[in-house]
Design a protein around this motif. Structure first.
Motif, PDB file in Angstrom:
ATOM      1  N   MET A 169      16.014   7.953   0.819  1.00  0.00           N
ATOM      2  CA  MET A 169      15.649   8.815   1.933  1.00  0.00           C
ATOM      3  C   MET A 169      14.149   9.083   1.835  1.00  0.00           C
ATOM      4  N   LEU A 170      13.411   8.674   2.866  1.00  0.00           N
ATOM      5  CA  LEU A 170      11.954   8.732   2.852  1.00  0.00           C
ATOM      6  C   LEU A 170      11.451   9.586   4.003  1.00  0.00           C
ATOM      7  N   PRO A 171      10.318  10.281   3.806  1.00  0.00           N
ATOM      8  CA  PRO A 171       9.876  11.251   4.816  1.00  0.00           C
ATOM      9  C   PRO A 171       9.156  10.609   5.997  1.00  0.00           C
ATOM     10  N   ILE A 172       9.436  11.167   7.190  1.00  0.00           N
ATOM     11  CA  ILE A 172       8.583  10.894   8.340  1.00  0.00           C
ATOM     12  C   ILE A 172       7.298  11.695   8.132  1.00  0.00           C
ATOM     13  N   VAL A 173       6.141  11.029   8.264  1.00  0.00           N
ATOM     14  CA  VAL A 173       4.860  11.711   8.064  1.00  0.00           C
ATOM     15  C   VAL A 173       4.024  11.597   9.330  1.00  0.00           C
ATOM     16  N   GLY A 174       3.284  12.645   9.596  1.00  0.00           N
ATOM     17  CA  GLY A 174       2.448  12.654  10.788  1.00  0.00           C
ATOM     18  C   GLY A 174       3.241  12.984  12.039  1.00  0.00           C
ATOM     19  N   ARG A 175       2.536  13.005  13.141  1.00  0.00           N
ATOM     20  CA  ARG A 175       3.147  13.347  14.423  1.00  0.00           C
ATOM     21  C   ARG A 175       3.932  12.161  14.968  1.00  0.00           C
ATOM     22  N   ILE A 176       5.109  12.410  15.485  1.00  0.00           N
ATOM     23  CA  ILE A 176       5.934  11.363  16.082  1.00  0.00           C
ATOM     24  C   ILE A 176       5.342  10.983  17.433  1.00  0.00           C
ATOM     25  N   ALA A 177       5.162   9.682  17.651  1.00  0.00           N
ATOM     26  CA  ALA A 177       4.587   9.188  18.901  1.00  0.00           C
ATOM     27  C   ALA A 177       5.707   8.887  19.900  1.00  0.00           C
ATOM     28  N   MET A 178       5.335   8.327  21.057  1.00  0.00           N
ATOM     29  CA  MET A 178       6.318   8.096  22.108  1.00  0.00           C
ATOM     30  C   MET A 178       7.420   7.140  21.676  1.00  0.00           C
ATOM     31  N   ASP A 179       7.050   6.046  21.020  1.00  0.00           N
ATOM     32  CA  ASP A 179       8.020   5.003  20.699  1.00  0.00           C
ATOM     33  C   ASP A 179       8.101   4.659  19.212  1.00  0.00           C
ATOM     34  N   VAL A 180       7.262   5.269  18.396  1.00  0.00           N
ATOM     35  CA  VAL A 180       7.219   4.935  16.976  1.00  0.00           C
ATOM     36  C   VAL A 180       6.960   6.178  16.144  1.00  0.00           C
ATOM     37  N   CYS A 181       7.245   6.048  14.856  1.00  0.00           N
ATOM     38  CA  CYS A 181       6.837   7.068  13.895  1.00  0.00           C
ATOM     39  C   CYS A 181       6.440   6.361  12.606  1.00  0.00           C
ATOM     40  N   VAL A 182       5.968   7.127  11.656  1.00  0.00           N
ATOM     41  CA  VAL A 182       5.483   6.581  10.385  1.00  0.00           C
ATOM     42  C   VAL A 182       6.286   7.205   9.255  1.00  0.00           C
ATOM     43  N   ILE A 183       6.708   6.384   8.303  1.00  0.00           N
ATOM     44  CA  ILE A 183       7.374   6.912   7.114  1.00  0.00           C
ATOM     45  C   ILE A 183       6.585   6.526   5.868  1.00  0.00           C
ATOM     46  N   ASP A 184       6.587   7.424   4.901  1.00  0.00           N
ATOM     47  CA  ASP A 184       5.923   7.190   3.619  1.00  0.00           C
ATOM     48  C   ASP A 184       6.886   6.420   2.714  1.00  0.00           C
ATOM     49  N   LEU A 185       6.486   5.241   2.287  1.00  0.00           N
ATOM     50  CA  LEU A 185       7.347   4.410   1.436  1.00  0.00           C
ATOM     51  C   LEU A 185       7.345   4.868  -0.019  1.00  0.00           C
TER      52      LEU A 185
END
Length: 237
Positions: A169-185
């Motif tokens: 289980m890895l965290p979503i980091v930063g602001r979620i965009a319209m169609d994508v998000c970023v996770i810290d590996l």
């Protein structure tokens, strides 16, 4: 890439709906001879498809959103109406967490699955996404993943929840965009195309919608409705 382009490219997250989980719920509750509430398009699960599966399981009648849906099902020999109440808790039927039962005994019928588009190194102090709401505390690698607020993954979840990649289980980091998000590996790497489970399924993200409810103030059932209506639905075994 615009939202319509993302959806047409097949890169949008998939709303996976498990026929097996729904049938197991009908046996556990049980629902034979009952009237089942399938309003709000089956609480995001697709009222018509769910009604057909439930009819096979012996459900007497379903309640749907309008007379057109009811007429279509009646024409197939399935008892349907556009008013009245159901005999079965829809959260239990669909395995959706609630305040009373954050880890329901029934399996989740819905799961939301994105995929990794790319990865990159993020150096200590560098930020990701709009507004730079997250900066790396140490060197790491992050992944760009399909799924954003256009598909019902609310912006409030950024920096607040985790998603499942493999067994982690890895965290979503930063602001979620319209169609994508970023996770810290978190020190690992992954191939492009790897599946990412936001909630549901049989792994660690099974009841993740309960955490989403705590962050957003919405119920898990309300979020399922929104996500089911905005995602690319696919029935699986």
């Amino acid at each position: 890439m615009q939202n319509d382009d993302l959806l047409s490219s097949g890169a949008a997250p998939r709303v996976l709906l498990s026929r097996g989980a729904l049938l197991r719920a009908t046996e556990a509750l049980p629902v034979r001879g009952a009237r089942v509430d399938l309003r709000h398009d089956g609480y995001g699960h697709g009222a018509l498809a769910c009604a057909r599966i439930l009819a096979e399981a012996g459900v007497r009648e379903v309640v749907v959103d309008d007379h057109r849906q009811a007429a279509a099902l009646t024409a197939e020999g399935i008892g349907a109406r556009s008013n009245g109440a159901g005999d079965v808790d829809p959260a239990m039927l669909f395995g959706i967490p609630s305040d009373a039962d954050p880890a329901p005994a029934t399996d989740p019928v819905m799961s939301l699955q994105g995929r990794v588009l790319s990865t990159k190194v993020l150096r200590a102090g560098e930020a990701v996404s709009y507004g730079y709401t997250h900066r790396a505390s140490a060197d790491t690698r992050v992944a760009l993943v399909t799924g954003g607020y256009a598909q019902g993954i609310l912006r409030a979840l950024g920096n607040r929840v985790r998603v499942q990649l493999g067994q982690r289980m890895l965290p979503i980091v930063g602001r979620i965009a319209m169609d994508v998000c970023v996770i810290d590996l978190e020190g690992t790497d992954v191939d492009a195309g790897a599946p990412v489970t936001y909630f549901g399924g049989e792994g660690a993200a099974r009841t993740a919608l309960a955490g989403w409810a705590g962050v957003t103030g919405l119920t898990a059932l309300e979020m399922a409705v929104v996500i089911g209506r905005h995602g690319r639905q696919e029935w699986v075994s």
